[in-house]
Design a protein around this motif. Structure first.
Motif, PDB file in Angstrom:
ATOM      1  N   THR A   3       0.840  -1.190   0.000  1.00 49.39           N
ATOM      2  CA  THR A   3       0.000   0.000   0.000  1.00 49.39           C
ATOM      3  C   THR A   3       0.876   1.242   0.000  1.00 49.39           C
ATOM      4  OG1 THR A   3      -1.720  -1.177   1.209  1.00 49.39           O
ATOM      5  CG2 THR A   3      -1.817   1.208   1.260  1.00 49.39           C
ATOM      6  N   GLU A   4       0.487   2.224  -0.811  1.00 52.69           N
ATOM      7  CA  GLU A   4       1.222   3.492  -0.928  1.00 52.69           C
ATOM      8  C   GLU A   4       0.249   4.658  -0.814  1.00 52.69           C
ATOM      9  OE1 GLU A   4       4.556   4.224  -1.594  1.00 52.69           O
ATOM     10  OE2 GLU A   4       5.015   2.092  -1.331  1.00 52.69           O
ATOM     11  N   ARG A   5       0.599   5.631   0.022  1.00 49.74           N
ATOM     12  CA  ARG A   5      -0.164   6.879   0.127  1.00 49.74           C
ATOM     13  C   ARG A   5       0.463   7.845  -0.877  1.00 49.74           C
ATOM     14  NH1 ARG A   5      -3.611   8.803   4.215  1.00 49.74           N
ATOM     15  NH2 ARG A   5      -3.170   6.879   5.336  1.00 49.74           N
ATOM     16  N   LEU A   6      -0.344   8.359  -1.833  1.00 52.64           N
ATOM     17  CA  LEU A   6       0.218   9.165  -2.920  1.00 52.64           C
ATOM     18  C   LEU A   6       0.160  10.668  -2.668  1.00 52.64           C
ATOM     19  CD1 LEU A   6      -1.064   7.247  -6.069  1.00 52.64           C
ATOM     20  CD2 LEU A   6       0.980   6.852  -4.691  1.00 52.64           C
ATOM     21  N   PHE A   7      -1.037  11.232  -2.590  1.00 52.81           N
ATOM     22  CA  PHE A   7      -1.201  12.683  -2.466  1.00 52.81           C
ATOM     23  C   PHE A   7      -2.649  12.975  -2.100  1.00 52.81           C
ATOM     24  CE2 PHE A   7      -1.055  11.397  -6.973  1.00 52.81           C
ATOM     25  CZ  PHE A   7      -2.386  11.586  -7.319  1.00 52.81           C
ATOM     26  N   ALA A   8      -2.970  14.232  -1.837  1.00 46.87           N
ATOM     27  CA  ALA A   8      -4.342  14.626  -1.516  1.00 46.87           C
ATOM     28  C   ALA A   8      -5.246  14.315  -2.712  1.00 46.87           C
ATOM     29  CB  ALA A   8      -4.411  16.096  -1.158  1.00 46.87           C
ATOM     30  N   ALA A   9      -6.277  13.533  -2.474  1.00 47.42           N
ATOM     31  CA  ALA A   9      -7.177  13.121  -3.558  1.00 47.42           C
ATOM     32  C   ALA A   9      -7.778  14.322  -4.284  1.00 47.42           C
ATOM     33  CB  ALA A   9      -8.275  12.208  -3.014  1.00 47.42           C
ATOM     34  N   GLU A  10      -8.133  15.350  -3.540  1.00 43.23           N
ATOM     35  CA  GLU A  10      -8.774  16.518  -4.152  1.00 43.23           C
ATOM     36  C   GLU A  10      -7.840  17.307  -5.072  1.00 43.23           C
ATOM     37  OE1 GLU A  10      -8.206  19.888  -0.674  1.00 43.23           O
ATOM     38  OE2 GLU A  10     -10.067  18.765  -0.745  1.00 43.23           O
ATOM     39  N   SER A  11      -6.544  17.037  -4.994  1.00 48.37           N
ATOM     40  CA  SER A  11      -5.602  17.754  -5.869  1.00 48.37           C
ATOM     41  C   SER A  11      -5.635  17.224  -7.306  1.00 48.37           C
ATOM     42  CB  SER A  11      -4.171  17.670  -5.323  1.00 48.37           C
ATOM     43  OG  SER A  11      -3.634  16.364  -5.478  1.00 48.37           O
ATOM     44  N   GLU A  13      -7.628  16.683 -10.579  1.00 47.50           N
ATOM     45  CA  GLU A  13      -8.815  17.230 -11.246  1.00 47.50           C
ATOM     46  C   GLU A  13      -9.586  16.120 -11.976  1.00 47.50           C
ATOM     47  OE1 GLU A  13      -9.519  20.743 -11.804  1.00 47.50           O
ATOM     48  OE2 GLU A  13      -7.983  21.248 -10.330  1.00 47.50           O
ATOM     49  N   ASP A  14     -10.871  16.312 -12.141  1.00 46.63           N
ATOM     50  CA  ASP A  14     -11.694  15.378 -12.920  1.00 46.63           C
ATOM     51  C   ASP A  14     -11.143  15.305 -14.345  1.00 46.63           C
ATOM     52  OD1 ASP A  14     -13.729  13.713 -13.762  1.00 46.63           O
ATOM     53  OD2 ASP A  14     -15.243  15.282 -13.822  1.00 46.63           O
ATOM     54  N   GLY A  15     -10.852  14.094 -14.823  1.00 44.31           N
ATOM     55  CA  GLY A  15     -10.323  13.888 -16.168  1.00 44.31           C
ATOM     56  C   GLY A  15      -8.810  13.973 -16.268  1.00 44.31           C
ATOM     57  N   GLU A  16      -8.134  14.308 -15.173  1.00 47.68           N
ATOM     58  CA  GLU A  16      -6.675  14.436 -15.172  1.00 47.68           C
ATOM     59  C   GLU A  16      -6.010  13.076 -14.987  1.00 47.68           C
ATOM     60  OE1 GLU A  16      -3.124  16.548 -12.512  1.00 47.68           O
ATOM     61  OE2 GLU A  16      -5.204  16.906 -11.984  1.00 47.68           O
ATOM     62  N   ILE A  17      -4.861  12.898 -15.637  1.00 49.97           N
ATOM     63  CA  ILE A  17      -3.996  11.732 -15.421  1.00 49.97           C
ATOM     64  C   ILE A  17      -2.683  12.257 -14.860  1.00 49.97           C
ATOM     65  CG2 ILE A  17      -2.910   9.688 -16.416  1.00 49.97           C
ATOM     66  CD1 ILE A  17      -4.565  10.128 -18.935  1.00 49.97           C
ATOM     67  N   ARG A  18      -2.197  11.610 -13.806  1.00 46.90           N
ATOM     68  CA  ARG A  18      -0.940  12.031 -13.191  1.00 46.90           C
ATOM     69  C   ARG A  18      -0.008  10.820 -13.051  1.00 46.90           C
ATOM     70  NH1 ARG A  18      -1.556  15.187  -7.685  1.00 46.90           N
ATOM     71  NH2 ARG A  18      -2.780  16.494  -9.103  1.00 46.90           N
ATOM     72  N   ARG A  19       1.228  11.011 -13.441  1.00 47.70           N
ATOM     73  CA  ARG A  19       2.257   9.973 -13.281  1.00 47.70           C
ATOM     74  C   ARG A  19       2.845  10.101 -11.880  1.00 47.70           C
ATOM     75  NH1 ARG A  19       6.868   7.808 -17.088  1.00 47.70           N
ATOM     76  NH2 ARG A  19       8.417   7.287 -15.529  1.00 47.70           N
ATOM     77  N   GLY A  34     -14.952  11.804 -12.455  1.00 50.95           N
ATOM     78  CA  GLY A  34     -16.003  12.133 -11.490  1.00 50.95           C
ATOM     79  C   GLY A  34     -15.480  11.922 -10.082  1.00 50.95           C
ATOM     80  N   ALA A  35     -16.169  11.084  -9.314  1.00 50.34           N
ATOM     81  CA  ALA A  35     -15.764  10.808  -7.931  1.00 50.34           C
ATOM     82  C   ALA A  35     -14.924   9.540  -7.816  1.00 50.34           C
ATOM     83  CB  ALA A  35     -17.009  10.686  -7.055  1.00 50.34           C
ATOM     84  N   GLU A  36     -14.607   8.897  -8.954  1.00 50.75           N
ATOM     85  CA  GLU A  36     -13.843   7.650  -8.934  1.00 50.75           C
ATOM     86  C   GLU A  36     -12.384   7.882  -9.299  1.00 50.75           C
ATOM     87  OE1 GLU A  36     -16.179   3.897 -10.212  1.00 50.75           O
ATOM     88  OE2 GLU A  36     -16.741   5.482 -11.623  1.00 50.75           O
ATOM     89  N   TYR A  37     -11.510   7.118  -8.645  1.00 47.68           N
ATOM     90  CA  TYR A  37     -10.071   7.189  -8.886  1.00 47.68           C
ATOM     91  C   TYR A  37      -9.603   5.840  -9.407  1.00 47.68           C
ATOM     92  CZ  TYR A  37     -10.331  11.424  -6.130  1.00 47.68           C
ATOM     93  OH  TYR A  37     -10.663  12.679  -5.668  1.00 47.68           O
ATOM     94  N   GLY A  96      -8.558  11.747   3.281  1.00 49.32           N
ATOM     95  CA  GLY A  96      -8.398  12.767   2.246  1.00 49.32           C
ATOM     96  C   GLY A  96      -7.279  12.487   1.260  1.00 49.32           C
ATOM     97  N   ASP A  97      -6.451  11.469   1.531  1.00 50.71           N
ATOM     98  CA  ASP A  97      -5.354  11.117   0.642  1.00 50.71           C
ATOM     99  C   ASP A  97      -5.725   9.947  -0.247  1.00 50.71           C
ATOM    100  OD1 ASP A  97      -3.685  13.053   1.707  1.00 50.71           O
ATOM    101  OD2 ASP A  97      -2.704  11.663   3.097  1.00 50.71           O
ATOM    102  N   LEU A  98      -5.167   9.943  -1.454  1.00 51.41           N
ATOM    103  CA  LEU A  98      -5.348   8.817  -2.370  1.00 51.41           C
ATOM    104  C   LEU A  98      -4.336   7.744  -1.991  1.00 51.41           C
ATOM    105  CD1 LEU A  98      -6.908   7.737  -4.785  1.00 51.41           C
ATOM    106  CD2 LEU A  98      -5.154   8.726  -6.245  1.00 51.41           C
ATOM    107  N   VAL A  99      -4.845   6.552  -1.737  1.00 53.66           N
ATOM    108  CA  VAL A  99      -4.013   5.412  -1.357  1.00 53.66           C
ATOM    109  C   VAL A  99      -4.232   4.311  -2.387  1.00 53.66           C
ATOM    110  CG1 VAL A  99      -3.647   3.656   0.428  1.00 53.66           C
ATOM    111  CG2 VAL A  99      -4.196   6.013   1.090  1.00 53.66           C
ATOM    112  N   ILE A 100      -3.136   3.697  -2.828  1.00 52.57           N
ATOM    113  CA  ILE A 100      -3.246   2.595  -3.784  1.00 52.57           C
ATOM    114  C   ILE A 100      -2.658   1.331  -3.172  1.00 52.57           C
ATOM    115  CG2 ILE A 100      -3.156   4.115  -5.789  1.00 52.57           C
ATOM    116  CD1 ILE A 100      -0.243   3.066  -6.222  1.00 52.57           C
TER     117      ILE A 100
END
Length: 103
Positions: A3-11, A13-19, A34-37, A96-100
């Motif tokens: 498991t890895e904590r990446l960054f604030a989920a709200e950062s 944007e809808d439709g954005e892809i981040r490496r 939308g609301a899915e990651y 509030g953070d995106l975790v994968i």
């Protein structure tokens, strides 16, 4: 599994892809619809291209090199010249953070 904590989920944007580079694993792409990651390995299985430089089209990520695509939910190759699937990784928003979870 890891498991890895990446960054604030709200950062993201809808439709954005981040490496995002994962130490000891390699790059992954993370996107929001939308609301899915969603998270999947960043390197196209057809050629050495970063999918974070591509585009989201519905449920697909389109590779910037040859316009092949993959389903972002399953990793399945959808459009040639891509034939081999991508690894997809579980996502969650925790505190509030995106975790994968890498598979």
């Amino acid at each position: 599994m890891r498991t890895e904590r990446l960054f604030a989920a709200e950062s993201l944007e809808d439709g954005e892809i981040r490496r995002h580079e994962i130490d000891g694993y390699g790059p992954v792409s993370v996107c929001r619809i939308g609301a899915e990651y969603f998270c999947f390995d960043d390197t196209c299985t057809h050629e050495d291209a970063s999918l974070a430089d591509g585009e989201i089209d519905g449920d697909e990520v389109v590779c910037p090199f040859h316009m092949g695509s993959f389903n972002i939910r399953t990793g399945d190759a959808v459009r040639a010249p891509c034939f081999h699937p991508l690894k997809v990784h579980e996502t969650a928003v925790v505190g509030g953070d995106l975790v994968i979870t890498l598979r």
